[in-house]
Scaffold this motif. Structure first.
Motif, short mmCIF file in Angstrom:
data_model
loop_
_atom_site.label_atom_id
_atom_site.label_comp_id
_atom_site.label_asym_id
_atom_site.label_seq_id
_atom_site.Cartn_x
_atom_site.Cartn_y
_atom_site.Cartn_z
N PRO A 189 7.79 25.24 19.16
CA PRO A 189 8.56 26.20 19.96
C PRO A 189 10.03 26.22 19.51
CG PRO A 189 7.36 24.64 21.35
CD PRO A 189 7.30 24.12 19.96
N VAL A 190 10.59 27.42 19.43
CA VAL A 190 11.99 27.58 19.04
C VAL A 190 12.70 28.31 20.17
CG1 VAL A 190 13.59 28.57 17.38
CG2 VAL A 190 11.38 27.67 16.60
N GLY A 191 13.66 27.61 20.80
CA GLY A 191 14.41 28.22 21.90
C GLY A 191 13.90 27.77 23.25
N ASP A 192 14.75 27.97 24.27
CA ASP A 192 14.44 27.47 25.61
C ASP A 192 13.21 28.14 26.20
OD1 ASP A 192 15.44 25.81 27.95
OD2 ASP A 192 15.26 27.79 28.88
N PRO A 223 0.84 31.10 6.77
CA PRO A 223 2.22 31.12 7.28
C PRO A 223 2.31 31.83 8.62
CG PRO A 223 1.97 32.64 5.45
CD PRO A 223 0.70 31.87 5.53
N ALA A 224 3.31 31.46 9.41
CA ALA A 224 3.58 32.16 10.66
C ALA A 224 4.18 33.52 10.36
CB ALA A 224 4.52 31.34 11.53
N LEU A 225 3.81 34.52 11.14
CA LEU A 225 4.30 35.87 10.93
C LEU A 225 5.80 35.97 11.11
CD1 LEU A 225 1.51 37.86 12.81
CD2 LEU A 225 1.85 37.75 10.34
N ASP A 226 6.36 35.09 11.96
CA ASP A 226 7.80 35.15 12.22
C ASP A 226 8.62 34.33 11.23
OD1 ASP A 226 7.18 32.57 12.97
OD2 ASP A 226 7.75 32.80 15.07
N GLY A 227 7.96 33.78 10.21
CA GLY A 227 8.67 33.02 9.19
C GLY A 227 9.03 31.60 9.59
N SER A 228 8.56 31.14 10.76
CA SER A 228 8.92 29.81 11.23
C SER A 228 8.17 28.70 10.52
CB SER A 228 8.67 29.71 12.75
OG SER A 228 7.29 29.91 13.04
N ARG A 272 2.64 14.56 21.92
CA ARG A 272 4.08 14.38 21.93
C ARG A 272 4.76 15.21 20.84
NH1 ARG A 272 2.89 8.82 23.55
NH2 ARG A 272 3.63 8.57 25.70
N LYS A 273 3.95 15.79 19.98
CA LYS A 273 4.45 16.80 19.06
C LYS A 273 4.16 18.15 19.71
CE LYS A 273 3.50 14.17 14.82
NZ LYS A 273 2.74 14.16 13.56
N PRO A 274 4.95 19.16 19.42
CA PRO A 274 6.10 19.25 18.53
C PRO A 274 7.37 18.71 19.17
CG PRO A 274 5.73 21.33 19.60
CD PRO A 274 4.61 20.44 20.06
N THR A 275 8.45 18.78 18.42
CA THR A 275 9.75 18.32 18.91
C THR A 275 10.27 19.26 20.00
OG1 THR A 275 10.26 17.45 16.72
CG2 THR A 275 12.11 17.77 18.23
N LEU A 276 10.73 18.68 21.12
CA LEU A 276 11.37 19.44 22.18
C LEU A 276 12.76 18.86 22.44
CD1 LEU A 276 8.46 19.82 24.79
CD2 LEU A 276 9.09 21.38 22.95
N ALA A 312 -2.75 32.55 18.16
CA ALA A 312 -1.66 33.53 18.20
C ALA A 312 -0.31 32.84 18.06
CB ALA A 312 -1.72 34.34 19.49
N THR A 313 -0.12 31.75 18.78
CA THR A 313 1.13 31.01 18.68
C THR A 313 1.32 30.46 17.28
OG1 THR A 313 1.08 30.41 21.03
CG2 THR A 313 2.44 29.05 19.59
N ALA A 314 0.26 29.91 16.70
CA ALA A 314 0.35 29.37 15.34
C ALA A 314 0.74 30.45 14.34
CB ALA A 314 -0.96 28.71 14.94
N LEU A 315 0.33 31.69 14.60
CA LEU A 315 0.68 32.81 13.72
C LEU A 315 2.10 33.29 13.93
CD1 LEU A 315 -2.56 35.00 13.86
CD2 LEU A 315 -1.53 34.01 11.80
N GLY A 316 2.74 32.82 15.01
CA GLY A 316 4.08 33.31 15.31
C GLY A 316 4.09 34.58 16.13
N VAL A 317 2.96 34.87 16.80
CA VAL A 317 2.88 36.04 17.68
C VAL A 317 3.32 35.62 19.07
CG1 VAL A 317 1.35 37.78 18.68
CG2 VAL A 317 0.98 36.98 16.33
#
Length: 559
Positions: free
Chosen positions: A111-114, A341-346, A171-175, A23-28
């Motif tokens: 992850p994008v955002g806090d 692709p991720a659903l959220d375009g990320s 250690r991936k992804p970037t945080l 789900a996360t990989a899909l951008g859900v």
């Protein structure tokens, strides 16, 4: 009034709970802090929910019958997965084993955002509980006689030792700075010790009791025959029996021999299929020169296919297919693959080409693999399904292997029709990929229904495909721990080809191949039986339209 959309949405949420990493990989959003619940209680609760959804959807006859059929099939596939209990004895394969799924999936999400970064850290903190649940399922399986293959237990231990001793892929992804520091603490104090404990369970409790190499298949486990037949139905979405599938694989291998001779005589002057395969296996000139050459060829092949798509497809995805190298931590144990692709375009749809030890890898299959994994294969299929408006989300995301892999294998042959292969050598690569998929039918059914030993399966792969000995072992081990998935490729392709041929015969000069492709791809993944109904109704509608009749109304809409 209740419509079929409600159970479709409920089932999609249930599938996201079953696999929050996907789900996360899909951008859900909403699942980013979760890991799969591997406990038996969790499995049984999901099974009960899936059965309830299937029952309610089946009662909504006449309301978007295609969606209803997809809901029922996907719900019962979840039930079959629970009943199969594969988690109890699957230890090594990176897509299906508990540890492998983490080490494969977690580095690929960004992850994008806090809030998303915080959720990612919560997910890392949940790893000890996840691995402890996996260990308990392994123990329960062993107590019930569902033991893993000892060899793959040792392989899992070796893989975990490599993880514990080497650079940490987690250690991936970037945080961001503070979150990155917190992750380092979690990895050192929480995550790696949990992997070490899990490794000890496998090494000390499972490997000593594991099955020998002579008993790798499900048929050696309690109720394994019934489990395999159920998984075969899930992966093929047909009622074809293992014996029938075994014979189909053998027949295809025999048919491919004539094509090897036809093309190989022009390339090598060879007169037998074995001569052609031996030359392809052993000629050092047919290996890559560098990792960079692998990537540049992959990108050029994908771009060539994208340019040629006009006239063969009415609609293609909005986003282009990216091409990247398989990550270093996965490269020794996987082949090329595609991530939608991720659903959220990320994240774009991405074809991952394997550059590991490139100088030892054959180059002649590169084009066929790119056509399969990228364009016009998985990228055209999966990315487009997510973009079609008006479909329930489940329809765009349904995991129906016979459709997904069947289309990608069909795309390899379609690329030949489109004139995309650079020459006869690349077309031999297409045959090599065909041989592999045909051999998979024989080996998968041989292992799980006929009691083949691991060496029997490896020997068959070496005799009838172009795999190296190392790759033949990897291939067989994949299907020991992913039973039935190998059946989906050929079954799906043969059905798509059969449906196309039937429509061509019925419509004659009125057959529009681009319209057929549009029909197949814009309805989302479908069970083969449903796809047959959809194509049959479309063909009838085309005939009626050509004769000036009014369009009939059928139970199965075209999309």
């Amino acid at each position: 009034m209740t419509t079929v959309i409600r159970p479709a949405d409920e089932l999609l949420a249930l599938l996201h709970r079953e696999d929050p990493l996907a789900a996360t990989a899909l951008g859900v959003r909403g699942y980013d802090h979760q890991l799969p619940d591997l406990t038996e209680a969790g499995d049984l609760a999901r099974k009960a929910d899936a059965e309830d959804i299937a029952r309610r959807a089946a009662g909504l006859d006449g309301q978007d019958d295609v969606t209803r059929a997809v809901v029922v099939q996907q719900a019962m596939a979840l039930v079959a997965r629970v009943d199969a209990r594969l988690v109890e004895h699957t230890l090594a394969f990176q897509l299906t084993s508990p540890a492998g799924a983490l080490l494969h999936g977690l580095p690929q999400v960004q992850p994008v955002g806090d809030d998303a970064e915080r959720a990612h850290l919560d997910r890392l903190a949940a790893i000890p509980g996840y691995l402890a649940a996996a260990a308990e399922r392994h123990r329960a399986g062993a107590a019930a006689g569902r033991l893993p293959l000892a060899y793959l237990g040792r392989a899992a231990v070796a893989s975990l030792d490599q993880y514990l001793a080497g650079p940490d892929p987690l250690r991936k992804p970037t945080l961001s700075g503070s979150r990155a520091a917190e992750r380092e603490r979690l990895l050192a104090d929480v995550v790696r010790p949990a992997f070490a404990r899990y490794r000890e369970v496998i090494d000390t409790e499972l490997v000593p009791r594991g099955r020998p190499d002579e008993q790798p298949g499900l048929c050696w486990l309690p109720e394994g025959g019934a489990v395999y037949e159920a998984l075969s139905r899930v992966h093929t979405t047909t009622e074809r029996a293992p014996d029938d599938l075994h014979r189909t694989g053998l027949d295809l291998i025999e048919e491919l021999a004539a094509e090897y001779v036809e093309i190989g005589s022009r390339v090598f002057g060879a007169t037998t299929a074995e001569e052609v395969r031996e030359r392809l296996r052993t000629d050092p000139a047919l290996r890559w020169g560098s990792p960079g050459e692998v990537l540049s060829t992959a990108r050029e092949t994908v771009e060539r296919a994208e340019r040629a798509a006009v006239g063969w497809f009415r609609r293609v995805p909005n986003g282009r297919c990216a091409v990247e190298a398989v990550p270093d931590n996965e490269a020794p144990n996987v082949s090329a693959y595609y991530n939608r692709p991720a659903l959220d375009g990320s994240r774009p749809g991405t074809y991952f080409a394997n550059t590991y030890r490139a100088e030892e890898r054959e180059r002649f299959t590169a084009e066929a693999v790119a056509f399969h994994e990228a364009v016009p294969g998985h990228h055209f299929q999966l990315a487009l399904a997510q973009e079609v408006e008006g479909l329930p989300k489940l329809r765009g995301l349904a995991d129906i292997n016979a459709f997904v892999e069947g289309w990608a294998l069909y795309a390899e042959r379609l690329a030949d029709e489109m004139g995309l292969y650079s020459g006869d050598l690349a077309r031999l690569g297409m045959l090599a990929e065909d041989s592999l998929r045909a051999a998979r039918l024989v080996v998968d059914t041989g292992l799980h229904a006929r009691g083949w030993t691991r060496q029997q399966a490896v020997d068959f792969m070496l005799q009838h495909t172009l795999l190296s000995e190392v790759d033949a072992h990897v291939e067989v081990d994949r299907y020991v721990e992913w039973p039935g998935q190998a059946l989906s490729y050929v079954v799906g392709r043969l059905e798509i080809q059969r449906l196309r041929a039937g429509a061509e015969r019925a419509l004659g000069t009125g057959f529009d191949l681009a319209a057929f492709h549009d029909l197949v791809l814009t309805g989302g993944p479908l069970p083969m039986t449903v796809l047959a109904e959809v194509v049959g109704n479309w063909t009838a509608d085309q005939l009626q339209h050509a004769s000036g009749s009014t369009r009939r109304s059928g139970a199965w809409p075209a999309v």
